[in-house]
Scaffold this motif. Structure first.
Motif, PDB file in Angstrom:
ATOM      1  N   HIS A   1      42.856  30.880  33.657  1.00 39.18           N
ATOM      2  CA  HIS A   1      42.436  30.712  32.419  1.00 39.18           C
ATOM      3  C   HIS A   1      41.518  29.824  32.141  1.00 39.18           C
ATOM      4  O   HIS A   1      40.750  29.805  30.959  1.00 39.18           O
ATOM      5  N   GLN A   2      40.799  29.277  33.261  1.00 37.96           N
ATOM      6  CA  GLN A   2      39.566  28.582  32.960  1.00 37.96           C
ATOM      7  C   GLN A   2      38.347  29.377  33.002  1.00 37.96           C
ATOM      8  O   GLN A   2      37.835  29.536  34.193  1.00 37.96           O
ATOM      9  N   LEU A   3      37.961  29.756  31.844  1.00 39.66           N
ATOM     10  CA  LEU A   3      36.806  31.048  31.730  1.00 39.66           C
ATOM     11  C   LEU A   3      35.580  30.213  32.254  1.00 39.66           C
ATOM     12  O   LEU A   3      34.682  31.024  32.646  1.00 39.66           O
ATOM     13  N   ASP A   4      35.206  28.814  32.024  1.00 36.11           N
ATOM     14  CA  ASP A   4      33.882  28.513  32.456  1.00 36.11           C
ATOM     15  C   ASP A   4      33.787  28.421  34.045  1.00 36.11           C
ATOM     16  O   ASP A   4      32.870  28.632  34.421  1.00 36.11           O
ATOM     17  N   LEU A   5      34.981  28.219  34.559  1.00 35.59           N
ATOM     18  CA  LEU A   5      34.928  28.243  36.094  1.00 35.59           C
ATOM     19  C   LEU A   5      34.811  29.543  36.555  1.00 35.59           C
ATOM     20  O   LEU A   5      33.959  29.935  37.463  1.00 35.59           O
ATOM     21  N   VAL A   6      35.376  30.342  35.924  1.00 32.83           N
ATOM     22  CA  VAL A   6      35.351  31.872  36.048  1.00 32.83           C
ATOM     23  C   VAL A   6      33.840  32.424  36.145  1.00 32.83           C
ATOM     24  O   VAL A   6      33.509  33.169  36.814  1.00 32.83           O
ATOM     25  N   GLU A   7      33.274  32.124  34.991  1.00 34.00           N
ATOM     26  CA  GLU A   7      31.853  32.328  34.721  1.00 34.00           C
ATOM     27  C   GLU A   7      31.226  31.816  35.707  1.00 34.00           C
ATOM     28  O   GLU A   7      30.017  32.529  36.126  1.00 34.00           O
ATOM     29  N   ARG A   8      31.170  30.783  36.130  1.00 27.68           N
ATOM     30  CA  ARG A   8      30.555  29.948  37.254  1.00 27.68           C
ATOM     31  C   ARG A   8      30.616  30.489  38.465  1.00 27.68           C
ATOM     32  O   ARG A   8      29.615  30.658  39.258  1.00 27.68           O
ATOM     33  N   LEU A   9      31.845  30.845  38.801  1.00 29.21           N
ATOM     34  CA  LEU A   9      32.085  31.336  40.471  1.00 29.21           C
ATOM     35  C   LEU A   9      31.964  32.683  40.504  1.00 29.21           C
ATOM     36  O   LEU A   9      31.828  32.994  41.779  1.00 29.21           O
ATOM     37  N   CYS A  10      32.518  33.476  39.643  1.00 29.40           N
ATOM     38  CA  CYS A  10      32.718  34.846  39.979  1.00 29.40           C
ATOM     39  C   CYS A  10      31.529  35.756  39.917  1.00 29.40           C
ATOM     40  O   CYS A  10      30.566  35.824  39.288  1.00 29.40           O
ATOM     41  N   ASP A  11      31.702  37.015  41.124  1.00 30.49           N
ATOM     42  CA  ASP A  11      30.250  37.848  41.069  1.00 30.49           C
ATOM     43  C   ASP A  11      30.698  38.887  39.822  1.00 30.49           C
ATOM     44  O   ASP A  11      29.879  39.419  39.270  1.00 30.49           O
ATOM     45  N   ARG A  12      31.944  39.317  39.908  1.00 30.59           N
ATOM     46  CA  ARG A  12      32.473  39.962  38.732  1.00 30.59           C
ATOM     47  C   ARG A  12      33.649  39.630  37.985  1.00 30.59           C
ATOM     48  O   ARG A  12      34.480  39.034  38.827  1.00 30.59           O
ATOM     49  N   VAL A  13      34.072  40.001  36.892  1.00 29.09           N
ATOM     50  CA  VAL A  13      35.141  39.460  36.060  1.00 29.09           C
ATOM     51  C   VAL A  13      35.681  40.719  35.687  1.00 29.09           C
ATOM     52  O   VAL A  13      34.930  41.883  35.097  1.00 29.09           O
ATOM     53  N   GLY A  14      36.978  40.699  35.627  1.00 33.02           N
ATOM     54  CA  GLY A  14      37.951  41.806  34.774  1.00 33.02           C
ATOM     55  C   GLY A  14      38.621  41.289  33.795  1.00 33.02           C
ATOM     56  O   GLY A  14      39.300  40.244  34.169  1.00 33.02           O
ATOM     57  N   ILE A  15      38.689  41.834  32.589  1.00 32.28           N
ATOM     58  CA  ILE A  15      39.335  41.190  31.536  1.00 32.28           C
ATOM     59  C   ILE A  15      40.676  42.271  31.164  1.00 32.28           C
ATOM     60  O   ILE A  15      40.225  43.347  30.743  1.00 32.28           O
ATOM     61  N   VAL A  16      41.846  41.710  31.474  1.00 28.57           N
ATOM     62  CA  VAL A  16      42.931  42.712  31.230  1.00 28.57           C
ATOM     63  C   VAL A  16      43.672  42.134  29.909  1.00 28.57           C
ATOM     64  O   VAL A  16      43.628  41.025  29.367  1.00 28.57           O
ATOM     65  N   GLN A  17      44.279  43.064  29.048  1.00 30.68           N
ATOM     66  CA  GLN A  17      44.923  42.817  28.080  1.00 30.68           C
ATOM     67  C   GLN A  17      45.826  43.942  27.891  1.00 30.68           C
ATOM     68  O   GLN A  17      45.559  45.272  28.134  1.00 30.68           O
ATOM     69  N   SER A  18      47.275  43.746  27.410  1.00 28.42           N
ATOM     70  CA  SER A  18      48.259  44.686  27.456  1.00 28.42           C
ATOM     71  C   SER A  18      48.263  45.581  28.805  1.00 28.42           C
ATOM     72  O   SER A  18      48.829  47.063  28.399  1.00 28.42           O
ATOM     73  N   GLY A  19      48.448  45.108  29.811  1.00 25.63           N
ATOM     74  CA  GLY A  19      48.621  45.775  30.998  1.00 25.63           C
ATOM     75  C   GLY A  19      47.300  46.789  31.184  1.00 25.63           C
ATOM     76  O   GLY A  19      47.596  47.455  32.359  1.00 25.63           O
ATOM     77  N   ARG A  20      46.229  46.417  30.804  1.00 24.29           N
ATOM     78  CA  ARG A  20      45.120  47.548  31.122  1.00 24.29           C
ATOM     79  C   ARG A  20      43.821  46.643  31.430  1.00 24.29           C
ATOM     80  O   ARG A  20      43.738  45.680  30.866  1.00 24.29           O
ATOM     81  N   MET A  21      43.073  47.274  32.168  1.00 27.13           N
ATOM     82  CA  MET A  21      41.538  46.519  32.373  1.00 27.13           C
ATOM     83  C   MET A  21      41.038  47.266  31.446  1.00 27.13           C
ATOM     84  O   MET A  21      40.585  48.303  31.006  1.00 27.13           O
ATOM     85  N   GLN A  22      40.482  46.195  30.538  1.00 23.37           N
ATOM     86  CA  GLN A  22      39.689  46.451  29.020  1.00 23.37           C
ATOM     87  C   GLN A  22      38.236  46.284  29.540  1.00 23.37           C
ATOM     88  O   GLN A  22      37.289  46.979  28.521  1.00 23.37           O
ATOM     89  N   ALA A  23      37.790  45.281  30.227  1.00 27.10           N
ATOM     90  CA  ALA A  23      36.169  45.450  30.468  1.00 27.10           C
ATOM     91  C   ALA A  23      36.100  44.667  31.852  1.00 27.10           C
ATOM     92  O   ALA A  23      37.025  43.831  32.349  1.00 27.10           O
TER      93      ALA A  23
END
Ligand SMILES: Nc1ncnc2c1ncn2[C@@H]1O[C@H](COP(=O)(O)OP(=O)(O)OP(=O)(O)O)[C@@H](O)[C@H]1O
Length: 332
Positions: free
Chosen positions: A189-211
């Motif tokens: 849930h630490q989105l600043d960290l995810v933004e810094r560290l990840c090559d790609r990101v998946g945002i899930v909501q209601s059991g689906r990959m939304q973006a």
């Protein structure tokens, strides 16, 4: 290239539909950030990846082959609920876990020393786990996921509760494993960290990959925005910008010296330069830069789009099994 494929997973707990067609992939050598609201389905997905939980349907494949008991031994997993024995010594416990993954006692001892030293808990190898602070227990938990030199790393909220130094160590270790060709997926849930560290990101909501995509891909929009910092008279600049075809503009919220400019699909190519010229005709321009949404902004967009879709479905207008929002298909 090796790919970890999460393919059309469905899972219900009674009437709760936890996963509804969860689909994405993690490539060898990349760090994939798995983000989503509480209850979005991240832990359920990770447990299914590890075989701790069975999906109702769908599959998880590594290198094209469905993960089985044997290949799952090559996965390093850090469960959200943590899984250390409190009354067992740190070193003893890690050697035991390494043994379960097929390492010889000598190799296990070497790996345990290497990883506990690297993670800053080398001097606690002789202590029972329960005597360690929660953050240090978490470092041991990461050592447990790494000790058998896994081919795949799946980590459920590995950064929660860590101090900044531990976050740096953990980030460096994950980058190093990815650089060695390991697909790394972690939820946070630490989105600043995810933004810094990840090559790609998946945002899930209601059991689906939304973006899904790189941060830059997720930021790509057909309505780019610019911040125009002007000396005075922002309303005059707003009016001048709005006079251009396809250009929307408003005074920046909370500012008296800046204008947000948005280019719609009907704006001419390079219309932002026309806006700049129009602003300069009214006075000095102190700054003109694209507005780049943070991962937190993108996350809010996805979550509110989902809430809007739910509200529409509840009102009877929309198909509850709606199609995914624009970003997901475009970037998947
Ligand atoms: N054992 C269970 N029994 C019943 N429902 C469950 C169970 N585990 C999870 N759920 C439900 O499934 C949905 C997905 O939960 P999950 O734990 O996968 O979400 P999450 O994205 O990991 O959330 P968080 O960020 O809060 O950890 C939620 O609605 C949750 O309440």
């Amino acid at each position: 290239m090796s790919v970890l494929e999460i393919d059309h997973l469905f899972k219900a707990y009674g009437s709760v539909r936890a996963l509804q067609d969860m689909t994405f992939e993690v490539r060898a050598g990349e760090i994939f950030g798995f983000v989503g609201s509480n209850g979005a389905g991240k832990t359920t997905t990770m447990r299914i990846m590890l075989g701790v939980l069975a999906a109702d349907s769908g599959s998880v494949r590594w290198d094209g082959a469905e993960l089985d008991l044997d290949s799952r031994r090559r996965v390093g997993y850090m469960p959200e609920e943590r899984g250390l024995y409190p009354k067992m010594k740190v070193g003893e416990q890690l050697r035991f876990l390494a043994g379960l993954h097929g390492m010889s006692p000598a190799d296990a001892t070497g790996a345990v020393e290497r990883w506990t030293d690297r993670l800053g808990v080398g001097d606690r190898r002789g202590d029972n786990v329960e005597k360690l602070s929660l953050g240090n227990q978490q470092r041991v938990q990461l050592a447990a996921a790494l000790v058998h030199n896994p081919d795949v790393l799946v980590l459920d909220e590995p950064f929660s509760g860590l101090d900044p130094v531990a976050v740096d160590i953990m980030s460096a270790v994950l980058r190093e494993r990815a650089d060695a060709g390991v697909p790394v997926i972690f939820s946070s849930h630490q989105l600043d960290l995810v933004e810094r560290l990840c090559d790609r990101v998946g945002i899930v909501q209601s059991g689906r990959m939304q973006a899904m995509g790189t941060i830059d891909e997720l930021r790509t929009t057909d309505r780019p925005q610019w911040l125009l910092e002007v000396g005075a008279e922002p309303l005059a600049v707003v009016a001048a910008a709005r006079a251009l075809p396809g250009v929307l503009a408003h005074v920046a919220p909370g500012r008296t010296d800046a204008v947000v400019v948005e280019l719609s699909a009907t704006a001419a190519p390079g219309a932002e330069q026309d806006v700049l010229r129009a602003a300069l005709a009214h006075g000095p321009v102190r700054g003109f830069s694209p507005i780049r949404p943070s991962l937190t902004d993108l996350f809010r967009d996805v979550v509110s789009a989902d809430a809007d879709a739910d509200a529409a479905a509840a009102a009877g207008g929309a198909d509850p099994a709606r199609t995914e929002p624009d970003r997901a298909g475009a970037l998947a």
